[in-house]
Write an enzyme that holds these catalytic residues in place. Structure first.
Site, PDB file in Angstrom:
ATOM      1  N   PRO A   2      18.038 -12.298 -80.633  1.00 23.20           N
ATOM      2  CA  PRO A   2      19.162 -12.769 -80.464  1.00 23.20           C
ATOM      3  C   PRO A   2      20.102 -11.855 -79.587  1.00 23.20           C
ATOM      4  CG  PRO A   2      18.118 -13.415 -82.111  1.00 23.20           C
ATOM      5  CD  PRO A   2      17.461 -12.542 -82.188  1.00 23.20           C
ATOM      6  N   GLU A   3      20.827 -11.815 -78.762  1.00 23.03           N
ATOM      7  CA  GLU A   3      21.300 -10.721 -78.710  1.00 23.03           C
ATOM      8  C   GLU A   3      23.342 -11.209 -78.460  1.00 23.03           C
ATOM      9  OE1 GLU A   3      20.926 -10.084 -73.569  1.00 23.03           O
ATOM     10  OE2 GLU A   3      18.702 -10.176 -74.570  1.00 23.03           O
ATOM     11  N   HIS A  96       9.757 -22.190 -94.017  1.00 21.13           N
ATOM     12  CA  HIS A  96      10.047 -21.049 -93.674  1.00 21.13           C
ATOM     13  C   HIS A  96      11.841 -20.377 -94.432  1.00 21.13           C
ATOM     14  CE1 HIS A  96       6.944 -21.314 -90.567  1.00 21.13           C
ATOM     15  NE2 HIS A  96       7.639 -21.876 -90.780  1.00 21.13           N
ATOM     16  N   ARG A 116       9.105 -15.491 -88.883  1.00 20.13           N
ATOM     17  CA  ARG A 116       8.460 -14.144 -88.254  1.00 20.13           C
ATOM     18  C   ARG A 116       8.900 -12.919 -89.567  1.00 20.13           C
ATOM     19  NH1 ARG A 116       8.874 -13.777 -82.122  1.00 20.13           N
ATOM     20  NH2 ARG A 116       8.033 -16.089 -81.246  1.00 20.13           N
ATOM     21  N   ARG A 162      22.894  10.637 -67.583  1.00 14.92           N
ATOM     22  CA  ARG A 162      21.614  10.635 -67.864  1.00 14.92           C
ATOM     23  C   ARG A 162      20.932  10.678 -66.996  1.00 14.92           C
ATOM     24  NH1 ARG A 162      21.718   6.333 -72.210  1.00 14.92           N
ATOM     25  NH2 ARG A 162      19.509   6.444 -72.766  1.00 14.92           N
TER      26      ARG A 162
END
Length: 289
Positions: A2-3, A96, A116, A162
């Protein structure tokens, strides 16, 4: 993973349904889900009982719940498949279920479900990070571009200094958090930048435009409840987001670009995939060092 839009959608749900409620009991049902709380599951459950949830906060992909009396807070990390669900107490647990929070009002429970077991929860101490308080364990994570205290100029200067590529820079959570593979590809498509463009060759104007497009993508995704490609990401009510219907690049390989009509391409990138328009987002002539 998830973002920002997905995590913030969950944060908003927690703010609505659990903030202000007092924890009665916590059942911790899998050791991996509390592996970051070194004193163990029994200690975590005992320290949470009787505490009132004072807020729901986020930085990047991390959520935390400040607790009454401070300065400790409960960090909730969703990992790859974690879900925080608000459900009636008589809801069947499912295979789960990793943690179950009951509240003194006897109402809906908060449940942590994680297929997971890459996510988890643990206690941390809040740290004074200038204008805000954040858990000490994630104080090194940069602010996200929707944070009112995000410094555009500092990020642009740092990025231009950078020797890397712009997609790597977008995914560097230490300088700017919340961006993952999906929204990096979408923002780069909107800004007409190839992900392999060297950052030291980008102009201030290009990076300013990229930040603007990233904010638009995030805002649109938040309105849609995030992006769901499978049943693993849902909000606290178990509902999927639908921003995947609005994606212009990510996952659209072979489909016509919404700008020029040429097919979207996919390339391997750091054990993942990058999606882009070969015409609108030209490959750089030189690569970053």
């Amino acid at each position: 993973m998830p973002e920002l839009p997905e995590v913030d959608t969950v944060r908003a749900g927690l703010s609505r349904w659990v903030v202000g409620r007092t924890i009665d009991q916590v059942e911790l049902l899998h050791p991996r889900s509390v592996r970051r709380h070194l004193p163990g599951a029994a200690d975590l459950a005992a320290r949470l009982a009787g505490r009132t949830i004072a807020g729901a906060e986020r930085r990047g992909k991390y959520l935390w719940l400040p607790l009454d009396g401070g300065p400790d807070c409960l960090i909730l990390h969703l990992g790859m498949s974690g879900q925080l669900l608000v459900v009636p107490p008589d809801t069947e647990p499912g295979p789960h279920l990793r943690a179950r929070f009951s509240f003194t009002d006897g109402g809906s429970q908060l449940r942590f479900v994680d297929q997971r077991t890459f996510g988890g929860l643990h206690l941390d101490q809040l740290f004074d990070d200038g204008p805000t308080m954040v858990p000490s364990g994630i104080a090194h994570i940069g602010r996200d571009p929707l944070d009112e205290h995000f410094d555009d100029e500092a990020w642009i200067r740092h990025t231009r200094s950078r020797h890397t590529t712009i997609k790597r820079a977008l995914l560097d959570q230490s300088s700017m958090s919340g961006v993952g593979n999906i929204y990096a590809d979408e923002a780069l498509w909107r800004a007409r930048l190839h992900g392999d463009r060297p950052t030291d060759g980008l102009t201030r104007k290009q990076l300013t435009a990229l930040l603007a497009e990233l904010r638009v993508v995030f805002t649109d995704a938040l309105r849609a409840g995030g992006t769901s490609f499978d049943a693993l990401y849902v909000n606290v009510n178990g509902e999927s987001g639908y921003f995947d219907r609005s994606l212009n690049a990510y996952g659209r390989v072979g489909e016509p670009c919404a700008r020029c009509g040429r097919p979207i391409a996919r390339a391997r990138w750091m054990n993942r995939s990058s999606y882009f328009c070969p015409w609108c987002q030209r490959r750089p002539r030189r690569r970053a060092a």
